[in-house]
Design a protein around this motif. Sequence first.
Motif, short mmCIF file in Angstrom:
data_model
loop_
_atom_site.label_atom_id
_atom_site.label_comp_id
_atom_site.label_asym_id
_atom_site.label_seq_id
_atom_site.Cartn_x
_atom_site.Cartn_y
_atom_site.Cartn_z
N ASP A 64 -12.01 90.99 -30.43
CA ASP A 64 -12.99 92.02 -30.63
C ASP A 64 -13.84 90.50 -31.78
O ASP A 64 -13.25 89.16 -32.76
N GLY A 65 -14.77 91.01 -32.02
CA GLY A 65 -15.20 90.03 -33.78
C GLY A 65 -15.73 88.69 -33.36
O GLY A 65 -16.61 88.82 -32.16
N ILE A 66 -15.67 88.10 -33.84
CA ILE A 66 -15.56 86.41 -33.94
C ILE A 66 -14.77 86.15 -32.01
O ILE A 66 -14.73 85.28 -32.10
N GLY A 67 -13.44 86.96 -31.82
CA GLY A 67 -12.84 86.32 -31.39
C GLY A 67 -13.39 85.86 -29.67
O GLY A 67 -12.90 84.84 -29.61
N PRO A 68 -14.95 86.36 -29.29
CA PRO A 68 -15.01 85.37 -28.09
C PRO A 68 -15.49 83.95 -28.50
O PRO A 68 -15.29 83.32 -27.76
N GLU A 69 -16.12 83.59 -29.84
CA GLU A 69 -16.91 82.46 -30.38
C GLU A 69 -15.24 82.15 -30.05
O GLU A 69 -15.51 80.48 -30.04
N ILE A 70 -14.70 82.14 -31.54
CA ILE A 70 -13.20 80.85 -30.87
C ILE A 70 -12.56 80.83 -29.91
O ILE A 70 -11.65 79.75 -29.59
N ASP A 95 -18.01 90.88 -39.66
CA ASP A 95 -18.83 90.74 -40.76
C ASP A 95 -19.41 89.05 -39.99
O ASP A 95 -21.40 88.89 -40.70
N ILE A 96 -18.64 88.56 -39.87
CA ILE A 96 -19.82 87.07 -39.36
C ILE A 96 -19.93 86.97 -37.56
O ILE A 96 -20.00 85.87 -36.85
N ALA A 97 -19.55 88.01 -36.94
CA ALA A 97 -18.89 87.81 -36.00
C ALA A 97 -20.85 87.39 -35.00
O ALA A 97 -21.75 88.18 -35.42
N GLY A 98 -20.41 86.58 -34.15
CA GLY A 98 -22.06 86.07 -33.34
C GLY A 98 -22.73 85.46 -33.90
O GLY A 98 -24.01 85.30 -33.73
N GLN A 99 -22.31 84.82 -35.76
CA GLN A 99 -22.72 84.11 -36.24
C GLN A 99 -23.33 82.77 -35.78
O GLN A 99 -23.45 81.63 -36.64
N ASP A 100 -21.58 82.33 -34.47
CA ASP A 100 -21.36 80.83 -34.76
C ASP A 100 -21.00 80.13 -36.17
O ASP A 100 -22.14 78.91 -36.39
N ARG A 101 -19.89 80.73 -37.02
CA ARG A 101 -19.88 80.17 -38.36
C ARG A 101 -18.07 80.45 -38.96
O ARG A 101 -17.73 80.34 -39.01
N ALA A 102 -17.39 81.10 -37.61
CA ALA A 102 -16.06 80.96 -37.28
C ALA A 102 -15.27 80.09 -37.04
O ALA A 102 -15.87 79.39 -36.60
N SER A 156 -8.09 77.47 -35.82
CA SER A 156 -6.56 78.40 -35.74
C SER A 156 -5.81 79.39 -34.34
O SER A 156 -4.89 78.46 -34.26
N LEU A 157 -7.24 78.57 -33.62
CA LEU A 157 -6.36 79.37 -32.01
C LEU A 157 -6.82 78.76 -31.46
O LEU A 157 -5.62 78.34 -30.27
N ILE A 158 -7.65 77.30 -31.66
CA ILE A 158 -6.96 75.69 -30.96
C ILE A 158 -5.35 76.04 -31.16
O ILE A 158 -5.06 74.93 -29.89
N LEU A 159 -5.35 75.50 -32.32
CA LEU A 159 -3.47 75.50 -33.04
C LEU A 159 -2.80 76.42 -32.40
O LEU A 159 -1.47 75.79 -32.11
N THR A 168 -19.17 77.24 -34.86
CA THR A 168 -17.92 77.51 -34.04
C THR A 168 -18.13 76.45 -32.90
O THR A 168 -17.32 75.85 -32.41
N ARG A 169 -19.22 75.95 -32.27
CA ARG A 169 -19.38 76.31 -30.61
C ARG A 169 -18.93 74.16 -30.95
O ARG A 169 -18.70 73.90 -30.12
N GLU A 170 -20.05 73.82 -31.53
CA GLU A 170 -19.75 72.12 -31.92
C GLU A 170 -18.57 71.58 -32.89
O GLU A 170 -18.04 70.90 -32.14
N THR A 171 -17.48 72.73 -33.55
CA THR A 171 -16.25 71.91 -34.33
C THR A 171 -15.83 71.90 -32.88
O THR A 171 -14.71 71.28 -32.65
N GLY A 172 -15.38 72.83 -31.86
CA GLY A 172 -14.92 72.85 -30.92
C GLY A 172 -15.08 71.67 -29.73
O GLY A 172 -14.30 70.82 -28.94
N ARG A 173 -16.72 71.58 -30.01
CA ARG A 173 -17.02 69.94 -28.78
C ARG A 173 -15.88 69.40 -29.45
O ARG A 173 -16.24 67.91 -28.80
N ALA A 174 -16.26 68.89 -30.71
CA ALA A 174 -15.85 68.16 -31.56
C ALA A 174 -14.68 67.78 -30.98
O ALA A 174 -13.62 66.81 -31.45
N VAL A 175 -13.63 68.66 -30.98
CA VAL A 175 -12.86 68.22 -30.55
C VAL A 175 -12.22 67.59 -29.14
O VAL A 175 -11.35 66.62 -28.77
N VAL A 176 -12.93 68.48 -28.69
CA VAL A 176 -13.32 68.35 -27.00
C VAL A 176 -13.81 66.21 -26.94
O VAL A 176 -13.00 65.89 -26.20
N ARG A 177 -13.91 65.84 -27.84
CA ARG A 177 -14.67 64.29 -27.36
C ARG A 177 -13.76 64.06 -28.13
O ARG A 177 -13.74 62.62 -27.23
#
Length: 353
Positions: A9-15, A278-285, A289-292, A340-349
């Motif tokens: 729920d919430g920010i879950g789909p983004e992270i 409160d920040i869901a869908g804003q690409d701020r999360a 934590s979930l990656i680790l 959020t999305r670019e942070t994930g991409r930074a790890v992938v790079r």
Amino acid sequence: MHLIVLPGDGIGPEITEATVSVLEAVSDRFGLGLRLEHDIAGHESLKRHGITVRPELLEKVQAADGLVLGPMSTFDYTDESKGGINPSMFFRKKLDLFANVRPARTYPGVPHPAVEPFDLVVVRENTEGFYADRNMESGGSEMLVTPDVCVSMRRITRECCARIARAAFRIAATRSGRVHAVHKANVLKIGDGMFLEECRKAAADFPGVTMDEYIVDAMAAHLVRAPGKFDVIVTTNMFGDILSDLTAELSGSIGLGGSVNAGTGHAMAQAAHGSAPDIAGQDRANPFSLILSAAQLLGWHAERLGSEAFAGAARAIETAVAEAVQAGEATVDVGGRLGTRETGRAVVRRLTA
């Protein structure tokens, strides 16, 4: 390795999206052959199926090698008769995930309130204690004796104390060889006394690991004053719930705290924080934590199989996260400048360079 992925729920789909991209990258690099199967739980499942966790979903998770669970709006799920099952509690209980393992460490580049750098692990018993869903077959564990008097019950069993103690000693044997047993046996003489007895028995079976004992309130004070003194903290459910949040915040942010719920045959990666609607869908999360947590899940699988490939993949994710944080390629809450999305991409790079 077959993983079920539930965005939450919430920010879950983004992270979760960021975490999946990391898992796919590390699978390609290390030849893991990860098979990620996506499904739903929580509000989306309630909307579509009238229940937050379908019976067939449990069967699917039981047949898989692990579960990646996005944050859930647990406070929303209070009436199981109307389909409001708490997915986190449900999977912990049904899969007998008795060990909640929560590492906490400081990162270069991230301001933190701790007086010194530290790197420790809280190993929390996860299946009993004061939590009603884990100590009663049905009903609650609190009784309203009079309008002004409530009595709460806590279940402590020797079996659960023994297995969490041994889990902590096994972890400590791969680290600095130190276990800190945290209790309140000066007051809770029987339950916490039993917990300490089992910790001492485990210590006798791990001669290369030393153990000391701390009353929980003293441990909280010591963690604030000198967290670098500690390595593997083992404790009962509620004390571990509190101390793991404390240590995560001392590291700079709960968003840097991974969490795996592990049992004998199953394990679940789960972010240490909530769904933050409160920040869901804003690409701020912050997705770290979930990656680790996903890295810990790979590490758990590596230990079961004796697989260096999975162990190496887990270490590579942890290193990539640390490098991204230090470079400022992270979300604002930990001193970065990305979404959020670019942070994930930074790890992938870093994983694919």
